[in-house]
Enzyme design. Sequence first.
Site, short mmCIF file in Angstrom:
data_model
loop_
_atom_site.label_atom_id
_atom_site.label_comp_id
_atom_site.label_asym_id
_atom_site.label_seq_id
_atom_site.Cartn_x
_atom_site.Cartn_y
_atom_site.Cartn_z
N SER A 25 -3.88 -1.71 -17.21
CA SER A 25 -2.84 -0.85 -16.64
C SER A 25 -1.58 -1.02 -17.47
CB SER A 25 -2.59 -1.23 -15.18
OG SER A 25 -1.53 -0.45 -14.65
N ARG B 199 3.13 4.20 -12.72
CA ARG B 199 1.88 3.41 -12.79
C ARG B 199 1.97 2.11 -11.99
NH1 ARG B 199 -1.24 5.39 -17.22
NH2 ARG B 199 -2.82 3.88 -16.57
N PHE C 85 1.95 1.77 -8.92
CA PHE C 85 1.05 1.77 -7.76
C PHE C 85 -0.29 1.15 -8.12
CE2 PHE C 85 -0.88 5.36 -9.81
CZ PHE C 85 -2.18 5.41 -9.32
N GLU C 86 -0.67 1.15 -9.42
CA GLU C 86 -1.92 0.53 -9.84
C GLU C 86 -1.86 -1.00 -9.61
OE1 GLU C 86 -2.64 1.63 -13.86
OE2 GLU C 86 -2.79 3.77 -13.42
N LEU C 87 -0.68 -1.58 -9.91
CA LEU C 87 -0.51 -3.01 -9.65
C LEU C 87 -0.57 -3.30 -8.15
CD1 LEU C 87 0.15 -5.91 -10.44
CD2 LEU C 87 2.57 -5.26 -10.58
#
Length: 560
Positions: free
Chosen positions: A395, A477, A479-481
Amino acid sequence: MFSKLWLLLTFIYSIKHSALGQAGVSDCLDKEPHYRYLVYAEEIVYFQCSPSYNLLKTEKNTVKWFIQSPDKGLEEVKSRNDMNVNENGTLQISTLERSHSGTYICQMRNLCMKILVRVEGKENCLKYGSRNFYFTTAEKPSISCPSLNCKGTIFTNVTWYKSVNFESVTSPTRFSLNINNNDINFSSIYPEDSGIYTCDYNLDDNGNEWIMRATLQVLVGVPDTQEPPRIIGPTNGTEIKAEIGKPITLSCQIQFGFERNFDPIIKWRVLHLVEEEHSGGRKLCLNNTNHLKGYDCFFNMTLDRVTSNDLHTIFQCYAQNSVGNVTTTFKLSKKETDAVFLIYILCASVALLLIMLICAGTVYVYWVEIVLLYRHYLSKDETIGDNKDFDAFISYATQTFEFGEEITENFCDNYEDEQFATQLLPSVLEDNYNYKLCILERDILPGGAYVEDIAKIIKRSRRAIFVLSQRYITGPRLFELQAAITCSLEEQESLKLILIKLKPFKEPETLPHIVKKALRALPTLSWKGDLNSKSANTSKFWKTIRYYMPVKKHKESVRI
């Protein structure tokens, strides 16, 4: 059938063998005696089976002696108080009595020998000489046959034998021994000359020829010592170390010279204000290797508990023989703690501690390398059978450049994120270590419900790597974490997160609480290298990345 035949043959053989043996003895019953011996009572006498035949060693154990009764019956001589057959085949009769007179038959192999023994009382020979002698090595003695002056006329010289084996008393190597006038003369006598001596001579008694036999016992010793005993230890004035409250054994070693009637006196003296004697100690006296040189005695006294008063007490070991006495005096002193020993213990402890610290420091510094080395050779591949598609999900912050937008420094920073995630990470982890990475733009087709797809992909991965920068923390990005943290909490140890700080960043106030907590709890690796460096895969950074990655066997051997 065969066993019965064997028993019959054995029985016949035993009867035949017994008959042959008895036949050998019976051959002597009606014969005249081969030898006639005249001996005196109250003595010990020995008879050999065959004076003219030397028995072999194997034959001596087969010799048998029999006593013939007046009716010519035979009684085999067995070991008893007054009569015994020695191992060498000789017959020994102890403390002769008139009742021992009679006929004796000796059997060896199939031959036999018959002898007649007549025992007379000592009252018939008032001049019977001494038969027990004790000499010292300082003497030049001579011994005579004790029965020479008893009776009869001597018409042969005296024959002398030594030991119960009837060995010749003379030897070419014994220059200090000679026979003169039927006596044995010693110009020098040695302890080896001790033993049993037998003298024989022929005499005519009323027309009958007899062999007069007598036995002598000779003992050889050294002269009694002319010196008092000698204390070997402790030496006079010695201080013996003792611990207060502990038991101690005091030992005195004394050397005594040889004495035929050895009766030593050994005792302890404890000198307080009033002298006390202790003779009840444990005494042990041992012969020297050659007992004629004397005795070594050990005399011990044990104090059950050493007190401070014992340190002011004088101990004395006293020894005495027939010549004189000797003493040695010593005392106890407090045993101090051995400073040198403590120094050795301290140095050894410090050295051991330093070695442990060095080892611990080495393990701490090179822990990652040690784990990687262990994994490379010993660990099993943990990716087999876990139903995961990817080793790691990547990511990172992607470009958001739109047409007509001016290229700024932020754009270059964003490009570095993408270059690190899509080029450098795959070139090291995939090309060198056979890991399979999941990069959305490369491995996942566009379209579909994006949020749901990200969660599914993360669950299909063993690790999740996040390239952190200011644009990533403030970008879409993130929200990926957040999704990966949620999946990690749900799957416990199945999914692990790896955070890489590519550039320093400042956390915004709007950052979700779960992300803030993860940034503080999870280990974070800082990138300080050059994106274009070819040696980046050998740095400490990449070793740490591999440390957090799953264990996976490589197709080829790689450098740790």
